[in-house]
Structure formats: C-alpha cells, structure tokens
Design an enzyme around this catalytic site. Structure first.
Site, mmCIF file in Angstrom:
data_model
loop_
_atom_site.group_PDB
_atom_site.id
_atom_site.type_symbol
_atom_site.label_atom_id
_atom_site.label_comp_id
_atom_site.label_asym_id
_atom_site.label_seq_id
_atom_site.Cartn_x
_atom_site.Cartn_y
_atom_site.Cartn_z
ATOM 1 N N HIS A 119 0.833 -1.203 0.000
ATOM 2 C CA HIS A 119 0.000 0.000 0.000
ATOM 3 C C HIS A 119 0.873 1.261 0.000
ATOM 4 C CE1 HIS A 119 -3.628 2.381 1.237
ATOM 5 N NE2 HIS A 119 -2.682 3.169 1.728
ATOM 6 N N GLU A 120 1.776 1.326 0.965
ATOM 7 C CA GLU A 120 2.599 2.531 1.077
ATOM 8 C C GLU A 120 3.542 2.669 -0.112
ATOM 9 O OE1 GLU A 120 1.740 4.774 3.031
ATOM 10 O OE2 GLU A 120 0.401 3.554 4.252
HETATM 11 ZN ZN LIG Z 1 -2.894 5.212 2.060
#
Ligand SMILES: [Zn+2]
Length: 694
Positions: free
Chosen positions: A482-483
């Site tokens: 995600h990051e």
């Molecule tokens: Zn996010």
C-alpha cells in the site's frame, strides 16, 4: 549577545542547500536545534517573495503571478520537509517543543498568504480572463486550483471575518498538534511487561521474539512487552490464550487519548469540532463536511453517506453472521461468556484455522520482510519499466533507513526512495508515505530544470531477534505494498508545476494508487517468487495460496464494520452547524452515533474518536476517512481492467495506468483521469464483490 532576528547567515547551510549523496540533505550535519533559526528566516523570506509578487507593478501574467507563486518558498520547503519528516519518524523533546511553537506560526503564515488582497486580486484577474490567456491544459488547471484554494481560504471575506478565520486556523493547528502528541505519549508510555511463561500461552515464536525486542528497547531485558504498536498488539489479541491479558491490553489500546489530565483529548476534540463548524459558516458552507467535500470526487456529504450506508448495511449483516460463528466456538470450548471486543480476533483466527485449515503462523514463515520489499519493487519494475537500486553506503537520518535510487527505462535517475521500516519509540505509530522534495519542472534559475522526487515510506515492523529474519503477516505485507503504491505515485509523477505534483490530488482519489498496488501482492506469480520459506527457501505451496485466496473474504464483516463506523462517526462530527457543535461531549456524541447506526457490541471503531489521528491530528482526513472506501470502489474496478485481459502485468493496461493515474498527479480532474484509464466511471459492485459482501 545579540537579540536581533536571525538572518540567512545564521541558518545552517546544510538545510539551505542539499549536497549529501544523491542530492539528499547531509543529515549528519543538521542538528535539531538548527530548525528554530531556519524557520525564523524561512517564513519571513517566503512572505517577502509573496509581497514582491503581489506588489509587482507589471500587469498580472500567468508567469509573473502563478508561476512565481509556484516557485516561491524554496528555503521554507526544504526546512519544513526535513523537520516534519523527523517529527513523524524520529522525534524527541527538542523537535516536539518546536513543533508546538511552529503549528500556530505555520497557520498564521498560510493565512497571511491566502488573505493577501493584492495577491488575490492578481490571481482573480487572471482567473476571470482564463479563457483568453492561451494556457495549456495543465497550466489552466493550476490557475483554477490556485483561485479556488484562495477562495476556500477566505480571500473574498471582509477584513473582520478574515481575522476571525485566521485565528480559528491558528488555534486548530495548535489543537491538532496537541492531539497527536497526546496519542504518541500514550502509545510510547504503555508497555505491559510479561514475565512468566504462562503469560505467553498461545503466542507464536515471531511474536515472542518481537515482544522480547520491544522489552529490551524499553529497558526490561529478559521480559516480553506488549506494546501498542499495531504489529504487536494485533497479533497479541489474535493469539494470546490469556483472556485476562487480552482484555487488559485491549483496554489500554482503545483508551489512547482518553487519559484524564494533561493528555486528555476530550476538550481538544470538542473545541476542534466547534471551530471547524464556525470556519465553514464563515466561508459560506452549511457544515464543515460541505466545505471539505467541495473539492473532492465525492463532492457532497450526501454522496458519501450513500456509499457508506450501502456498505454499512451489508457489513453489519455479515458481521452478525461472523459473531454467531464465534459465539458457537466459545460455547464449544465450554465457556459461557459473550463475544467481547478483545475476543474477536482470537476466536476469528480459530474459526479461520478450522474453516480454511489456515492460520497466520503457517503463512508467516513464507513472508520475510526483505523478500516482500523485493516483491513490491519487482512488481513496480515490471509494470512501469523502472529499476530500483539500493545504495547501502548512503546514510539518512537514522541508521535503519535504507536509501535507493529509481531509474527509468533509459537508465536516468527519476527518484530517490527511502525505506524506514522498523518501529522505535521515537516514531509515530502506523505506516505512511511522505517526501523530502516533489517532482516538478520549474527547477533551475530559468525554470527549465527538472526536480526529481525524494520519497519515503515509514513503517513500524517489529525487529526480530539478532540474526533471525523479520517475518510479517499478510496484513503487514499488504501495508508494505500500500505505502509503496503511494511512493510510486510520488516517484512516477511527471508534471510541470509543484502544486499538482504526485500525490497532490483530491483526497478521495489519493488512495487509488496505493490500494490498487495491493492487488499485486496476491498475484500467484508474485507469491510464488517472493513468498519463500525463510529456512528452506521453498516457494509457498500452491495449496496454501489457494487456501489464502479462499480465506480472502473471511472476517470482512468485522473489517468493514470497524472501518465504516469510524467513517460514519467522522462524517457525523462534521455535519454539525455551529449551534449544534457547541459544548459537545465527544465520547457521548460518538456513543450516540454508534447507537443510532446499530453498532454491534462485539466490535469497536477502528479508530475511536480520542485517538482518531486521521481526523484530529490535522485537517487531512477530517470529513475524509470515507476516502479509503471511495478509493476502494476505484481500485477494485481498476484492477478488473487487468483481470479482464487475463494478464496481471498486461503491458498496454499498465502503460495506461502509468500515464493517466501514477504519473499525472493533479494535472487532470480525477474523474477525467479515471475515465482516461478505464473508459468509464466505476460502480461499488467490484468492491462489494471483492469484500465478499454481495
Ligand atoms: Zn494510504
């Protein structure tokens, strides 16, 4: 001894000019106490630049006004980016003290710019003449966004109202800082030190060693500490056989920000909600939610509410079924208690293990942090034709931080990436992407050079015992992807103007690149290559991948209830007008909303109000927590574009994704950008199906 204001000569030149390796700041030559003078010089220097633009005797032009604004504030940008990155990832008392001092000063600074009448008059003149300026699409969009941002910041208000608004903004900034410092203090103060082997009953080895490292770091060598870092508290609640300890730790975890005395966030939230309502009223909006949503893809509170209500009904129904399964298991164990919130993860894990013949401990040996980082990099390399190369000798602000350069297909450096993966007491909890500088093409004295982005991912993985590999959960791996998706959004940015670079997009669009990137974690090809056993090197067995896939929709009632309830409470706080928001008791208000929507007793909000940092540590996600779900609608549909081709790395689809989503920053309206990629706007169907809530 001189009491004169500091001048440029008093500023540490290493804040001003970055000549460390790869163009990074020379972190080892910058000390915490240097920032005070740097801000004291940078803030007025920026205002002087602004005044020069505002008072320019020449008639306003795009170049002498908008471009000049875009280029102003270089010293402030550099000081602020180093400082705020440290304040999140490597803080201490000196930094925190300056942070408290700076929060209102920065707000005052922003007001001084947005309420500069001469400046706004130039921007307004250009905006009114926008169709006759011969601007290209990107420049036209920057002009429009600049004008709207001035108006939303009060540029058109009378003097008295401008003063009121500036005071509100300043006070809100101080309150937000106090809010997050209280939460951090509660998080780092807490450690439940366990001594006897009984206390560790049920805990898998990775957690025991993580807790040993945490105890060591907190000065309790030989013991095991339950801390409130998500990578410890969540697995502890999942695996600990000791119901009493689960309850104790859970109560501490969910009480962050609720402590009486100096760290009490109750009065802070009450005042923030009231001030936000007043601010919206001053600017002519019905509520703060209307103000915040005005420049988003969702546009109105009604549109947000409609998505949240749709998901809430489905999630609550599914959570009810899940709770019944857990209750049944508790009864089978011969116990006679109801499902309490500190029981949910523990029994859900047992149901999952039984139903899918799968548990986290079985998967974890295949999920090595190092391999998962490689997997995220390799996925990006394959999709976007980049190369990511580590520089092991380059040191950033902490020895744990890794430094990489990112090259495009022609071998040119297009970004620098920093990975700061491990938890420490000086770091805020959670995981995030941030930057030291953003991509744009206005660099150089003539505005003809490219500035490449310096992007960072900060995580909170627990370190393993010395010599042992760091093993993470599937959720952790998802967070990592995600990051890194956010990081790619910053690193692949290809725009001219700084204000629309990378992640500078509508807030309910910004989670699309990050959430979409998560989909590649479970692509079979990726798992088979990178999810390899830490002892044998064997790839994760197909049968286990199949079980993972089958279990992918498990416990989604719980996950969607904890998320959606948080989003609904956020919206409710910000749907109050100034009268309704006077003297509210945040906890009573929260309880009222939860009872109205029928919150299941077995589940709590993912972020209770008093530590809901997304919403109260700053303005970021206020009336905006829904954005993750909104982006969820987008990412579920966006990944379908690959699924429809049968190839998760389909080159033409990846090229469109690169061009319209990951590199376009805020240069396009988000709806138009999405349609350019996908050909049409999405419906919630793909999300509902992905979550198994159909
Ligand atoms: Zn996010």
């Amino acid at each position: 001894m001189s009491s004169a204001a500091p001048t440029l000569a008093d500023v540490n030149p290493d804040i001003l000019t970055w000549d460390g390796p790869l163009g990074l700041p020379a972190f080892d030559k910058i000390e915490d106490r240097d920032f005070d003078a740097a801000f004291a010089v940078a803030l007025p220097a920026h205002l002087a630049e602004i005044d020069a633009i505002a008072d320019n005797p020449d008639a306003p032009s795009f170049e002498n006004t908008i471009v000049a604004l875009e280029r102003a504030g270089g010293l402030l940008d550099r000081a602020a980016s180093i400082f705020w990155n440290l304040s999140g990832a490597n803080t201490n008392e000196t930094i925190q003290k300056l942070e408290r001092k700076l929060a209102p000063e920065m707000a005052r600074h922003a007001s001084a710019i947005s309420m500069n009448r001469a400046l706004f008059s130039r921007v307004d003149t250009l905006y009114q003449a926008r169709d006759s300026l011969g601007l290209d699409a990107e420049a036209g969009r920057v002009l429009e966004l600049t004008w709207k941002s001035f108006v939303r910041s009060g540029a058109q208000l009378e003097d008295a109202d401008q003063k009121k608004l500036a005071a509100i903004n300043e006070r809100l900034a101080s309150l937000g800082t106090a809010f997050s410092q209280n939460v951090l203090a509660d998080e780092s103060a807490y450690a439940l030190a366990l001594e006897s082997p009984d206390d560790l009953a049920g805990l898998p080895e990775f957690l025991v060693s993580g807790m040993a490292a945490a105890a060591e770091e907190r000065g309790h060598p030989g013991k095991h500490a339950v801390t409130l870092s998500r990578s410890i508290i969540e697995p502890f609640l999942t695996f600990s056989d000791r119901r009493d300890l689960r309850e104790e730790a859970f109560r501490a975890w969910t009480a962050r920000g609720a402590g009486a005395g100096a760290r009490d966030n109750r009065p802070i939230v009450a005042e923030m909600v009231k001030l936000r309502a007043e601010k919206a009223a001053l600017l002519g909006y019905e509520t703060f939610a209307h103000l915040k949503l005005d420049n988003t893809m969702a546009k109105t509170p009604e549109n947000v509410r409609s998505l949240l209500d749709t998901m809430w009904d489905k999630a609550r129904k599914r959570a009810g079924e899940e709770a019944a399964d857990l209750a049944e298991l508790i009864a089978e164990e011969g116990r006679n208690h109801a499902v309490a919130p500190w029981d949910w993860r523990y029994y859900a894990e047992k149901v999952r293990a039984a139903r899918y013949d799968l548990n986290d401990s079985e998967i974890k040996p295949y999920l090595q942090l190092e391999k998962m980082i490689e997997a995220a990099f390799a996925t990006a390399e394959r999709l976007f034709g980049i190369t990511i190369r580590r520089h092991p000798d380059v040191r950033a602000y902490h020895p744990d931080v890794r430094v990489f350069e990112v090259l495009n297909a022609d071998g040119e450096r297009i970004a620098v990436f920093l990975g700061d993966y491990f938890a420490r007491a000086s770091k805020r909890s959670g995981a995030w992407m941030s930057s030291f500088q953003d991509q744009h093409r206005l660099a150089g004295d003539n505005g003809d050079g490219e500035q490449i982005p310096f992007v960072i991912n900060v995580m909170n993985f627990a370190k393993a015992a010395p010599g042992a590999p760091v093993l993470i959960t599937m959720d952790d791996a998802r967070t990592l992807f995600h990051e890194f998706g956010h990081a790619l959004h910053g690193m692949l940015s290809d725009v001219t103007y700084p204000s629309i670079s990378g992640t500078s997009v509508s807030r309910d669009f910004v989670e699309l690149p990050s959430q979409l990137f998560e989909h590649w974690l479970t692509v079979p090809d990726v798992l088979q290559t990178y999810a390899v056993h830490y002892e044998t090197g064997e790839p994760i067995p197909d049968a286990l991948v199949e079980k993972l896939r089958a279990a992918g929709k498990f416990n989604k009632g719980f996950a969607n209830v904890e998320f959606t309830s948080s989003a609904l409470v956020d919206m409710a706080f910000h749907a109050l007008d100034p009268d309704q928001s006077a003297d509210i008791d945040p906890q009573a208000f929260e309880a009222g909303v939860l009872s109205e929507i029928g919150m299941p007793e077995e589940i709590v909000m993912r972020h209770a109000t008093l530590h809901f940092a997304h919403v109260f540590s700053g303005d970021g996600y206020s009336a905006g927590y829904y954005s993750y779900m909104w982006s969820g609608v987008l990412d579920s549909d966006a990944f379908r574009a690959f699924e429809e081709t049968g190839d998760p790395f389909h080159p033409e689809t990846a090229a469109k994704l690169h061009r319209h989503i990951y590199s376009s920053g805020g240069s396009m309206d988000p709806e138009e950008a999405y349609i350019a990629y996908r050909g049409k706007l999405p419906t919630p169907d793909a999300l509902i199906e992905k979550e198994g809530l159909a």
